[in-house]
Each structure stands twice: as structure tokens, then as C-alpha cells.
Design a protein around this motif. Structure first.
Motif, mmCIF file in Angstrom:
data_model
loop_
_atom_site.group_PDB
_atom_site.id
_atom_site.type_symbol
_atom_site.label_atom_id
_atom_site.label_comp_id
_atom_site.label_asym_id
_atom_site.label_seq_id
_atom_site.Cartn_x
_atom_site.Cartn_y
_atom_site.Cartn_z
ATOM 1 N N ALA A 1 0.837 -1.201 0.000
ATOM 2 C CA ALA A 1 0.000 0.000 0.000
ATOM 3 C C ALA A 1 0.870 1.248 0.000
ATOM 4 C CB ALA A 1 -0.936 -0.011 1.200
ATOM 5 N N LEU A 2 1.934 1.243 0.781
ATOM 6 C CA LEU A 2 2.849 2.386 0.810
ATOM 7 C C LEU A 2 3.463 2.620 -0.563
ATOM 8 C CD1 LEU A 2 4.703 1.693 4.195
ATOM 9 C CD2 LEU A 2 2.839 3.308 3.786
ATOM 10 N N ALA A 3 3.829 1.543 -1.244
ATOM 11 C CA ALA A 3 4.427 1.671 -2.574
ATOM 12 C C ALA A 3 3.412 2.227 -3.571
ATOM 13 C CB ALA A 3 4.950 0.320 -3.038
ATOM 14 N N ALA A 4 2.165 1.763 -3.483
ATOM 15 C CA ALA A 4 1.125 2.244 -4.405
ATOM 16 C C ALA A 4 0.868 3.729 -4.202
ATOM 17 C CB ALA A 4 -0.156 1.449 -4.200
ATOM 18 N N ILE A 5 0.861 4.182 -2.949
ATOM 19 C CA ILE A 5 0.631 5.598 -2.656
ATOM 20 C C ILE A 5 1.766 6.444 -3.226
ATOM 21 C CG2 ILE A 5 0.495 7.278 -0.773
ATOM 22 C CD1 ILE A 5 -0.816 4.982 0.896
ATOM 23 N N ALA A 6 2.987 5.973 -3.090
ATOM 24 C CA ALA A 6 4.144 6.724 -3.581
ATOM 25 C C ALA A 6 4.128 6.879 -5.097
ATOM 26 C CB ALA A 6 5.434 6.043 -3.135
ATOM 27 N N GLU A 7 3.509 5.924 -5.804
ATOM 28 C CA GLU A 7 3.524 5.927 -7.265
ATOM 29 C C GLU A 7 2.221 6.443 -7.878
ATOM 30 O OE1 GLU A 7 4.329 1.869 -8.161
ATOM 31 O OE2 GLU A 7 6.399 1.923 -7.411
ATOM 32 N N ALA A 8 1.276 6.854 -7.036
ATOM 33 C CA ALA A 8 -0.063 7.202 -7.517
ATOM 34 C C ALA A 8 -0.103 8.556 -8.216
ATOM 35 C CB ALA A 8 -1.043 7.193 -6.352
ATOM 36 N N ASP A 9 -1.086 8.689 -9.107
ATOM 37 C CA ASP A 9 -1.424 9.982 -9.701
ATOM 38 C C ASP A 9 -2.569 10.645 -8.937
ATOM 39 O OD1 ASP A 9 0.374 9.875 -12.056
ATOM 40 O OD2 ASP A 9 -0.889 8.176 -12.628
ATOM 41 N N TRP A 10 -3.484 9.823 -8.389
ATOM 42 C CA TRP A 10 -4.616 10.319 -7.620
ATOM 43 C C TRP A 10 -4.807 9.460 -6.379
ATOM 44 C CZ3 TRP A 10 -7.624 14.606 -8.022
ATOM 45 C CH2 TRP A 10 -7.576 15.331 -9.215
ATOM 46 N N LEU A 11 -5.100 10.110 -5.257
ATOM 47 C CA LEU A 11 -5.524 9.449 -4.032
ATOM 48 C C LEU A 11 -6.969 9.865 -3.779
ATOM 49 C CD1 LEU A 11 -2.416 10.173 -1.736
ATOM 50 C CD2 LEU A 11 -2.774 8.229 -3.277
ATOM 51 N N ILE A 12 -7.846 8.882 -3.541
ATOM 52 C CA ILE A 12 -9.275 9.154 -3.387
ATOM 53 C C ILE A 12 -9.724 8.727 -1.990
ATOM 54 C CG2 ILE A 12 -11.589 8.644 -4.225
ATOM 55 C CD1 ILE A 12 -10.449 8.179 -6.973
ATOM 56 N N PHE A 13 -10.345 9.647 -1.264
ATOM 57 C CA PHE A 13 -10.852 9.388 0.078
ATOM 58 C C PHE A 13 -12.372 9.523 0.065
ATOM 59 C CE2 PHE A 13 -6.661 11.260 0.251
ATOM 60 C CZ PHE A 13 -5.966 10.405 1.086
ATOM 61 N N GLY A 14 -13.076 8.500 0.564
ATOM 62 C CA GLY A 14 -14.519 8.520 0.608
ATOM 63 C C GLY A 14 -15.116 8.137 -0.744
ATOM 64 N N PRO A 15 -16.445 7.929 -0.757
ATOM 65 C CA PRO A 15 -17.353 8.023 0.378
ATOM 66 C C PRO A 15 -17.225 6.816 1.310
ATOM 67 C CG PRO A 15 -18.536 7.202 -1.533
ATOM 68 C CD PRO A 15 -17.140 7.514 -2.002
ATOM 69 N N GLY A 16 -17.925 6.895 2.433
ATOM 70 C CA GLY A 16 -17.920 5.790 3.387
ATOM 71 C C GLY A 16 -18.107 6.304 4.799
ATOM 72 N N SER A 17 -18.270 5.387 5.729
ATOM 73 C CA SER A 17 -18.407 5.759 7.135
ATOM 74 C C SER A 17 -17.161 6.524 7.552
ATOM 75 C CB SER A 17 -18.578 4.496 7.985
ATOM 76 O OG SER A 17 -19.733 3.777 7.597
ATOM 77 N N TRP A 18 -17.339 7.788 7.955
ATOM 78 C CA TRP A 18 -16.202 8.692 8.088
ATOM 79 C C TRP A 18 -15.229 8.234 9.168
ATOM 80 C CZ3 TRP A 18 -16.035 11.021 3.825
ATOM 81 C CH2 TRP A 18 -15.233 12.148 3.612
ATOM 82 N N TYR A 19 -15.753 7.901 10.353
ATOM 83 C CA TYR A 19 -14.883 7.576 11.478
ATOM 84 C C TYR A 19 -14.352 6.146 11.434
ATOM 85 C CZ TYR A 19 -15.750 11.916 14.008
ATOM 86 O OH TYR A 19 -15.790 13.235 14.392
ATOM 87 N N THR A 20 -15.052 5.249 10.777
ATOM 88 C CA THR A 20 -14.642 3.846 10.810
ATOM 89 C C THR A 20 -14.128 3.303 9.484
ATOM 90 O OG1 THR A 20 -16.969 3.192 10.492
ATOM 91 C CG2 THR A 20 -16.148 3.273 12.753
ATOM 92 N N SER A 21 -14.298 4.058 8.390
ATOM 93 C CA SER A 21 -13.798 3.585 7.094
ATOM 94 C C SER A 21 -12.832 4.552 6.419
ATOM 95 C CB SER A 21 -14.964 3.313 6.123
ATOM 96 O OG SER A 21 -15.706 2.185 6.528
ATOM 97 N N VAL A 22 -13.035 5.864 6.595
ATOM 98 C CA VAL A 22 -12.220 6.852 5.894
ATOM 99 C C VAL A 22 -11.068 7.347 6.760
ATOM 100 C CG1 VAL A 22 -12.237 9.091 4.725
ATOM 101 C CG2 VAL A 22 -14.183 7.536 4.466
ATOM 102 N N LEU A 23 -11.387 7.874 7.936
ATOM 103 C CA LEU A 23 -10.358 8.460 8.799
ATOM 104 C C LEU A 23 -9.306 7.473 9.310
ATOM 105 C CD1 LEU A 23 -12.507 10.981 10.869
ATOM 106 C CD2 LEU A 23 -10.907 11.503 9.032
ATOM 107 N N PRO A 24 -9.636 6.179 9.532
ATOM 108 C CA PRO A 24 -8.598 5.271 10.050
ATOM 109 C C PRO A 24 -7.320 5.254 9.224
ATOM 110 C CG PRO A 24 -10.722 4.230 10.318
ATOM 111 C CD PRO A 24 -10.963 5.502 9.532
#
Length: 323
Positions: free
Chosen positions: A191-214
């Protein structure tokens, strides 16, 4: 020859599934990686954690795999099989299979057989012809705890600790703060490698406190998100749920900055009908460094659910912009 746009989508459950289906339906040339929360302790996943000491709760991982499944008949039937949940049989002693999804048992078996959850997920991905990778955010299951005010209706001003993702998700009080247990779980290296090589990072939708923010609370993931050269998109929920009751749409964006002050975004995507008064949301997006994009995202029946096809249409001009 231009390469595919590398997209990493963070979340869990139905929100992440809707996002992944939308990415597929967009018809853009995308290299998709789903990074999935691993705090689920309810239902089938919770039973497998308690009874089998499962390394990871499989439910959200299973849903992401099904969302990325190929369109051919065999892959779709396999995805349906993964999602099939055993019903209770008879009225006698509890059926040990009752309530379990086939895919949860399959993923648990693959993890035990192969000894590596990433290898297990890659194998399951091949079974459904997945258009993308599914990765856990951390190498082991985590716990989620929240400080909740008014969880007991008889003592509305009292703040108590609510433990477990499921209990936090269904709380009737106001969530004041949330944390992971342990506080610094080891992040999934892939996951760390994928983030480093990404063009876009997408957050949400989803349960904010239990799916997105963690994801923002795992120190290694948070560091990778901040350091990544990728652009960042936040897709807002259509309505508050139990765990975010009382929070405005703008409050959801403020929570991202609260848990990761260094986070910056480029685009905030929201439904024009459900967002309410847009001005506070516009200012909250600006505070993240982002522009607010309003588009129709909800299903046609009026319920607070994202329509993957509409979300996919809205994503085209955002993700299709020149890199």
C-alpha cells in the motif's frame, strides 16, 4: 504511449465499493488500487476474528474484490458467490455457517494456506478477474475506539469510551474523538508503494470515522499520503450516519484536517442536491486547498446512496484532467 492513470482509493464497506464500481464504469484508462480499512469487528468478520483469530477481517476486502470483478459471466458468477451469505437453517441450535459470506471463508482459508494476506488477495483477485488490486491498510487487524458524549441517553453530558468498530458505527451519541488500537499498526508495504507511485488518491465516500479516517491514523500511511506527489480527491457522503450524527458536510472535511493537519486536497466532490448550503462546504474545501465540484451523485430513488454510474460520470472530468 501514455500509461494508465494510477489511482489509490481508500475506504471500506459499501462506500468504497461504490467508488470502485464508479472508477470501473468511468471507462478511463486507470490502474486501480483499493486500500481497505481492517477494523471491522461486527458480523461475519467479527466472528472470524474472535473464533479463528483471523489476521485480517475479510468482509471489506471481499466487497472490494467483488466491486472490481471483470464483467464476463464466469467472473461475475464468482463475485456473486463471494458475496453469497449463508442463511440460518431451522430453528434449533445456531448454525455455524449462518451469517457468514462465502468470500469471507475463502479469504480466511487463503490467508491461512498462503501465510501472506497480500498473496491471498492477489489469488482471489485472479479468481474474479479483478481490474485492480485490493490491499489492506495494515498488516494485522486493528481495533477502533471512540470517545462518545451522550452514548447513554440518561446521561447526555457524560463522555464514555466505546470500543469496537461495530459499536462505534451504531452509537447514538456524539463522537468526540476516535483512535486505533494499537495506535501505530504496521502499514501494508504494498500500500505504501502504491501511494508513492499514484497519480490520484481518493478518500470517501464511506463511514467517516470507521472507514475513511482510520487510514489517516496509521502513521506510516499518513506519512506516505502527505509525501505522495499524487493529487487528492475527497468524495463526500450524501448524509450523516449514526457515527457522524450532528456533523455538517463542512465538519466532515474539517475532520480530515484534524486527524492529519498536513493533508491537502485538490478536489472535493459532492452531490449538488444533498450538500445543502454550499458556501460553508466551499470554504471547508478551500481550507484543504481544494476546489469544490458539485454533481448529481445519488441514486434516482431519493435515498442517500451513491449511484456508481453517476459517480463514474462525475469522475471523468476530474481524473481525466491532464496530469
Amino acid at each position: 504511449m501514455t500509461r494508465a492513470t494510477r489511482v489509490v482509493a481508500f475506504g471500506g464497506g459499501h462506500g468504497l465499493s461504490a467508488s470502485l464500481r464508479a472508477l470501473r464504469l468511468s471507462k478511463l484508462d486507470l490502474d486501480i488500487t483499493a486500500v481497505v480499512t481492517v477494523g471491522d469487528d461486527g458480523g461475519s468478520s467479527g466472528r472470524l476474528r474472535a473464533e479463528r483469530d483471523a489476521q485480517l477481517p475479510p468482509g471489506d476486502l471481499r466487497q472490494a474484490l467483488a466491486a472490481l470483478a471483470d464483467d464476463d459471466a464466469t467472473a461475475q458468477r464468482t463475485a456473486q458467490l463471494l458475496q453469497h451469505r449463508f442463511a440460518a437453517v431451522g430453528s434449533g441450535d445456531p448454525d455455524p455457517l449462518s451469517g457468514h459470506a462465502v468470500g469471507n471463508l475463502l479469504l480466511l482459508g487463503l490467508m491461512e494456506l498462503l501465510g501472506d494476506p497480500v498473496v491471498a488477495l492477489e489469488h482471489a483477485g485472479r479468481m474474479v478477474g479483478a481490474h485492480g488490486r485490493v490491499l489492506p491498510m495494515a498488516c494485522h487487524a486493528v481495533g477502533i475506539e471512540a470517545e462518545v458524549r451522550g452514548a447513554d441517553p440518561d446521561r447526555p453530558q457524560e463522555t464514555v469510551t466505546v470500543r469496537g468498530q461495530h459499536q462505534v458505527a451504531i452509537t447514538t451519541g456524539h463522537v468526540e474523538a476516535v483512535r486505533l488500537v494499537p495506535s501505530a499498526p504496521p502499514a501494508c508495504p504494498d500500500a505504501l508503494a502504491a501511494i508513492a507511485e499514484a497519480d490520484w488518491l481518493i478518500f470517501g465516500p464511506g463511514s467517516w470515522y470507521t472507514s475513511v479516517l482510520p487510514h489517516l491514523m496509521v502513521p506510516e500511511l499518513a506519512g506516505a499520503i502527505v509525501a505522495s506527489p499524487a493529487r487528492r480527491l475527497v468524495t463526500l457522503n450524501l448524509a450523516a450516519d449514526n457515527e457522524t450524527f450532528g456533523m455538517s458536510v463542512a465538519d466532515h472535511l474539517a475532520a480530515l484536517r484534524w486527524y492529519l493537519p498536513a493533508l491537502r486536497a485538490d478536489v472535493v466532490l459532492a452531490d449538488a442536491k444533498w450538500v445543502g448550503e454550499p458556501e460553508p462546504v466551499h470554504h471547508a474545501a478551500e481550507a484543504l486547498g481544494a476546489r469544490l465540484v458539485l454533481a448529481p451523485l445519488a441514486v434516482a430513488d431519493g435515498s442517500a446512496r451513491h449511484d456508481p454510474e453517476s459517480l463514474g460520470v462525475a469522475l471523468v472530468p476530474v481524473l481525466g484532467a491532464d496530469r
